[in-house]
Design an enzyme around this catalytic site. Structure first.
Site, PDB file in Angstrom:
ATOM      1  N   GLY A 109      48.163  38.098  37.641  1.00  0.00           N
ATOM      2  CA  GLY A 109      48.291  37.333  38.880  1.00  0.00           C
ATOM      3  C   GLY A 109      47.790  35.910  38.708  1.00  0.00           C
ATOM      4  CB  ALA A 110      48.292  32.846  39.363  1.00  0.00           C
ATOM      5  CG  ASP A 111      43.104  32.626  42.007  1.00  0.00           C
ATOM      6  OD1 ASP A 111      43.053  33.599  42.774  1.00  0.00           O
ATOM      7  OD2 ASP A 111      42.537  32.595  40.906  1.00  0.00           O
TER       8      ASP A 111
ATOM      9  N   GLY B 242      39.915  33.625  40.259  1.00  0.00           N
ATOM     10  CA  GLY B 242      39.343  34.041  41.542  1.00  0.00           C
ATOM     11  C   GLY B 242      38.518  35.317  41.386  1.00  0.00           C
TER      12      GLY B 242
ATOM     13  CD  GLU C 295      42.248  36.781  34.655  1.00  0.00           C
ATOM     14  OE1 GLU C 295      42.336  37.676  35.503  1.00  0.00           O
ATOM     15  OE2 GLU C 295      42.105  35.588  34.959  1.00  0.00           O
TER      16      GLU C 295
ATOM     17  CE  LYS D 240      47.144  34.489  45.748  1.00  0.00           C
ATOM     18  NZ  LYS D 240      46.904  35.440  44.690  1.00  0.00           N
TER      19      LYS D 240
HETATM   20  C1  5RP Z   1      41.243  37.072  38.291  1.00  0.00           C
HETATM   21  C2  5RP Z   1      42.471  36.274  38.523  1.00  0.00           C
HETATM   22  C3  5RP Z   1      43.484  36.833  39.461  1.00  0.00           C
HETATM   23  O1  5RP Z   1      44.686  36.975  38.779  1.00  0.00           O
HETATM   24  C4  5RP Z   1      43.665  35.902  40.619  1.00  0.00           C
HETATM   25  O2  5RP Z   1      42.393  35.690  41.226  1.00  0.00           O
HETATM   26  C5  5RP Z   1      44.637  36.472  41.647  1.00  0.00           C
HETATM   27  O3  5RP Z   1      44.059  37.589  42.246  1.00  0.00           O
HETATM   28  P1  5RP Z   1      44.864  38.502  43.270  1.00  0.00           P
HETATM   29  O4  5RP Z   1      45.948  39.181  42.518  1.00  0.00           O
HETATM   30  O5  5RP Z   1      43.790  39.452  43.773  1.00  0.00           O
HETATM   31  O6  5RP Z   1      45.372  37.598  44.378  1.00  0.00           O
HETATM   32  O7  5RP Z   1      42.681  35.214  37.987  1.00  0.00           O
HETATM   33  O8  5RP Z   1      40.318  36.386  37.484  1.00  0.00           O
END
Ligand code: 5RP
Length: 222
Positions: A82-84, A96, A103, A121
Site C-alpha cells: 500500500g501507500a499513504d 504510515g 518496505e 491516496k
Molecule cells: C506502512 C505503509 C502502508 O503501506 C501505508 O501506511 C498505507 O497503509 P494502509 O494500507 O493501512 O492505508 O507504508 O508502513
C-alpha cells in the site's frame, strides 16, 4: 462505498499478478492485510512470501502461508504494498505503519512493484501526509534539528518502536516538489535509517479501488 471496500477492491485485483512458483514480497498496513487475506483464499502454490514487517510475517504464518527470509532469496519477481500518497509519476509516500525501511528494501529487491490503495491516496503531488523518517534513537534530537534546517517540522511518533528498534519522526512542511532530491538529501543526515519517500524505487503499477471501479495504471517502461 467505504474506504475498506475500496482497499479490498485493489487488494483482490493484485492477486492476478501472483503465479505458481513465485517468490512474492508482501507489504504492511491495512490494504496489505486485505491482500494477505485474499492470498489465503486464493491458495496459489508460490515458493513463498517475503514479508516487509514482523506483523506481516505473523499474519502470513497465521494463514499457513510460507514465509521466506530475504537473505535466502534472490531477486523477487513482484512486491505488493500500500501507500499513504501516490503522485501521477508513481512516486509514493509510505511509512504510515512505520515499516518504511524494510518496505523499501523489499520493494528495491523486486523486479515489479504493484501499489494497492483506495483512490483517496491518489494525489496531484506528494507532501500533505507527514513524511515518516526512521531514526536511530541515539540521533533523534540531532536528526530533528537537521530536518528543521531542511524546512520541516518533525514530531516524534509517541509510544512507537520500529521492527528495527528505532524511532519515527513524522515531518510536515518539507517541500517535496523534487521528491527524488529530497529522498536522497534526508538520507545523507547521519542517524537517518531511511525515509518514506519512494521516488528512487517508485511503483511500476498502481491499482486503485475507487467508487467508479478499479483504476489500473502502469508506468511507462524506462
Ligand atoms: C506502512 C505503509 C502502508 O503501506 C501505508 O501506511 C498505507 O497503509 P494502509 O494500507 O493501512 O492505508 O507504508 O508502513
Amino acid at each position: 462505498m467505504d474506504t475498506s471496500a475500496l482497499k479490498q477492491m485493489a487488494a483482490e485485483a493484485a492477486i492476478a499478478y501472483i503465479r505458481p512458483g513465485m517468490v512474492v514480497g508482501v507489504g504492511t498496513g491495512s490494504t496489505s492485510n486485505l491482500f494477505i487475506d485474499a492470498l489465503g483464499k486464493a491458495k496459489i502454490a508460490v515458493e513463498g512470501y517475503v514479508p516487509s514487517s514482523l506483523g506481516t510475517a505473523e499474519r502470513l504464518r497465521s494463514l499457513g502461508l510460507p514465509v521466506l527470509d530475504l537473505n535466502s532469496t534472490g531477486d523477487i519477481p513482484v512486491y505488493i504494498d500500500g501507500a499513504d500518497e501516490i503522485d501521477p509519476h508513481f512516486r509514493l509516500i509510505k511509512g504510515g505503519g512505520g515499516a518504511l525501511t524494510r518496505e523499501k528494501i523489499v520493494a528495491s529487491a523486486a523486479r515489479q512493484f504493484i501499489c494497492i490503495a483506495d483512490s483517496s491516496k491518489d494525489k496531484p503531488r506528494l507532501g500533505v501526509f507527514p513524511l515518516p523518517v526512521e531514526v536511530l534513537p541515539f540521533a533523534r534530537s540531532f536528526v530533528a534539528r537537521q530536518l528543521v534546517r531542511l524546512g520541516g517540522s518533525p514530531v516524534l511518533r509517541e509510544n512507537f518502536q520500529t521492527d528495527n528498534g528505532n524511532v519515527i519522526l513524522d515531518v510536515t512542511g518539507l517541500d517535496l516538489g523534487d521528491p527524488v532530491k529530497m529522498e536522497a538529501l534526508i538520507n545523507t543526515v547521519p542517524g537517518v535509517i531511511d525515509n518514506g519517500i519512494f521516488a528512487h524505487r517508485k511503483a511500476d503499477v498502481v491499482l486503485l479501488g475507487s467508487p467508479q471501479g478499479l483504476i489500473s495504471r502502469s508506468a511507462p517502461l524506462a
